[in-house]
Design an enzyme around this catalytic site. Structure first.
Site, PDB file in Angstrom:
ATOM      1  CG  ASP A  68     -17.364   4.812-121.614  1.00 32.79           C
ATOM      2  OD1 ASP A  68     -17.557   6.003-121.959  1.00 32.79           O
ATOM      3  OD2 ASP A  68     -16.355   4.164-121.950  1.00 32.79           O
TER       4      ASP A  68
ATOM      5  CD  GLN B  36     -12.142   8.514-116.448  1.00 32.94           C
ATOM      6  OE1 GLN B  36     -11.800   9.299-117.319  1.00 32.94           O
ATOM      7  NE2 GLN B  36     -12.843   8.900-115.402  1.00 32.94           N
TER       8      GLN B  36
ATOM      9  NE  ARG C 271      -8.238  11.011-116.283  1.00 30.00           N
ATOM     10  CZ  ARG C 271      -8.348  10.917-117.613  1.00 30.00           C
ATOM     11  NH1 ARG C 271      -9.535  10.891-118.165  1.00 30.00           N
ATOM     12  NH2 ARG C 271      -7.275  10.797-118.392  1.00 30.00           N
TER      13      ARG C 271
ATOM     14  CG  HIS D 214      -9.161   5.580-119.841  1.00 29.01           C
ATOM     15  ND1 HIS D 214      -8.036   6.376-119.669  1.00 29.01           N
ATOM     16  CD2 HIS D 214     -10.167   6.437-120.197  1.00 29.01           C
ATOM     17  CE1 HIS D 214      -8.358   7.636-119.915  1.00 29.01           C
ATOM     18  NE2 HIS D 214      -9.633   7.703-120.237  1.00 29.01           N
TER      19      HIS D 214
ATOM     20  NE  ARG E 141      -7.170   9.493-124.958  1.00 31.06           N
ATOM     21  CZ  ARG E 141      -8.323   9.938-124.442  1.00 31.06           C
ATOM     22  NH1 ARG E 141      -9.182  10.558-125.196  1.00 31.06           N
ATOM     23  NH2 ARG E 141      -8.604   9.750-123.170  1.00 31.06           N
TER      24      ARG E 141
ATOM     25  CB  CYS F  19     -14.882   8.033-118.075  1.00 34.10           C
ATOM     26  SG  CYS F  19     -15.392   7.399-119.686  1.00 34.10           S
TER      27      CYS F  19
HETATM   28  N1   CP Z   1     -12.520  10.594-119.901  1.00 33.91           N
HETATM   29  C1   CP Z   1     -11.624  10.922-120.830  1.00 33.91           C
HETATM   30  O1   CP Z   1     -10.571  10.283-120.984  1.00 33.91           O
HETATM   31  O2   CP Z   1     -11.933  12.024-121.558  1.00 33.91           O
HETATM   32  P1   CP Z   1     -11.171  12.562-122.838  1.00 33.91           P
HETATM   33  O3   CP Z   1     -11.377  11.542-123.942  1.00 33.91           O
HETATM   34  O4   CP Z   1     -11.795  13.869-123.145  1.00 33.91           O
HETATM   35  O5   CP Z   1      -9.711  12.690-122.532  1.00 33.91           O
HETATM   36  N1  NVA Z   2     -14.691   4.104-124.037  1.00 41.29           N
HETATM   37  C1  NVA Z   2     -14.483   5.468-124.444  1.00 41.29           C
HETATM   38  C2  NVA Z   2     -13.821   6.223-123.332  1.00 41.29           C
HETATM   39  C3  NVA Z   2     -13.595   7.675-123.631  1.00 41.29           C
HETATM   40  C4  NVA Z   2     -12.892   8.386-122.513  1.00 41.29           C
HETATM   41  C5  NVA Z   2     -13.646   5.503-125.698  1.00 41.29           C
HETATM   42  O1  NVA Z   2     -12.738   4.673-125.864  1.00 41.29           O
HETATM   43  O2  NVA Z   2     -13.925   6.347-126.559  1.00 41.29           O
END
Ligand code: CP
Ligand code: NVA
Length: 305
Positions: A212, A133, A277, A130, A103, A249
């Protein structure tokens, strides 16, 4: 053409391969209480430069439930970004583990790391995309509504990593995607995306309404006023098909991008999405590992001893 070994962008992976991963995820979900021990002796390194609940837990459990191991590090705990280069980090991790899940805000850095790694690199979210997701989201949509092909998916709110990946997916899986976002963000949408400022038009006859957070991780303090017309609430849901579903998500803000009544309504499939997931990532890991030459045979316990 060199086969793709990494799972970084959906647009880099053939559609039939993604379909195969979804089919495997579906099988793994059916057998979730009897998980095949195909990752015995294998390890996954995970590095995070942002917070996470779902990505962290589901990758960790995906490896462990199938017999493997994980090592989890936050970016501020490892040498990368400080004393050690991306190349050196990629080389070292490649000697210790069998796959890497990142990440990492900067997708270019993720790609650089993947070029130097001799093992698969999986995108656990960047500022641009992502993919894990959206694979879980497609699995969820197909479980609830049948094949996604030809369905109308309406996105509301910001243009971000999740909406960018929906745009990629719409071309691969042949569904109609409309992005309902404030006018000034239209230029931020990926090329070729169907964008409108009219939330009601987007919701009309939609099969799926998805949103989102308006403030993605790293954007704290951003003004949100312009997003209010894009809140997914009862009025928008009423314009959609009778059996339409609501997706997010997570993490969710039931007072901003979605009203509480919609988030908690029978149309909301947000926790199925979160569960999926886990199943999808098992299948992504399996595809990456097999593609990198690892044989994923289930070893009977008697032979393993
Ligand atoms: N949806 C998602 O990626 O959640 P987290 O940021 O908790 O991993
Ligand atoms: N768009 C959000 C998604 C989190 C899973 C972010 O980047 O924080």
């Amino acid at each position: 053409m060199k086969p793709v070994r990494h799972f970084i962008d959906l647009s880099e992976i053939p559609g039939d391969t993604l379909r195969g991963i979804l089919a495997h995820a579906h099988d793994l979900k059916k057998n979730k209480f009897n998980p095949p021990q195909i990752f015995k002796g294998l390890s996954l390194a995970m590095v995070f430069d942002k917070r996470s609940t779902r990505t962290r837990m589901s990758f960790d459990l995906a490896m462990k439930q199938l017999g493997g191991h994980t090592v989890v590090m936050n970016m501020d705990e490892i040498q990368l970004g400080g004393a050690e280069s991306v190349e050196s980090t990629a080389n070292v991790l490649s000697r210790y583990v069998d796959a890497i899940m990142l990440r990492m805000s900067n997708q270019d850095m993720m790609k650089e790391l993947s070029r130097h790694a001799s093992i698969p690199v999986i995108n656990g979210m960047t500022n641009q995309s992502h993919p894990c997701q959206i694979m879980a989201d497609i699995l969820t949509i197909e479980e609830k509504l049948g094949p996604i092909e030809g369905k109308k998916v309406a996105w509301f709110g910001d243009i971000n990593n999740v909406s960018n990946t929906f745009v990629q997916a719409s071309k691969i899986f042949n569904f109609d995607l409309v992005l309902a976002v404030p006018e000034d963000l239209h230029g931020k949408a990926p090329k070729g995306a169907n964008v409108t400022a009219d939330a009601k038009a987007a919701a009309k006859n939609a099969d799926v309404l998805v949103t989102d957070t308006w403030v993605s991780l790293g954007q704290e303090g951003k003004a949100i006023e312009k997003f209010w017309p894009y809140q997914v609430n009862g009025a928008l849901m009423n314009l959609a098909k009778n059996n339409a579903i609501f997706m997010h998500c997570l993490p969710i803000h039931e007072w901003e991008e979605v009203s509480e009544d919609v988030a908690k309504s029978p149309a909301s499939v947000i926790y199925d999405e979160a569960e999926n997931r886990l199943h999808v990532q098992k299948a992504i890991l399996a595809w990456c590992l097999e593609n990198a030459g690892v044989s994923l045979q289930e070893t009977p316990d008697s032979e393993a001893e």
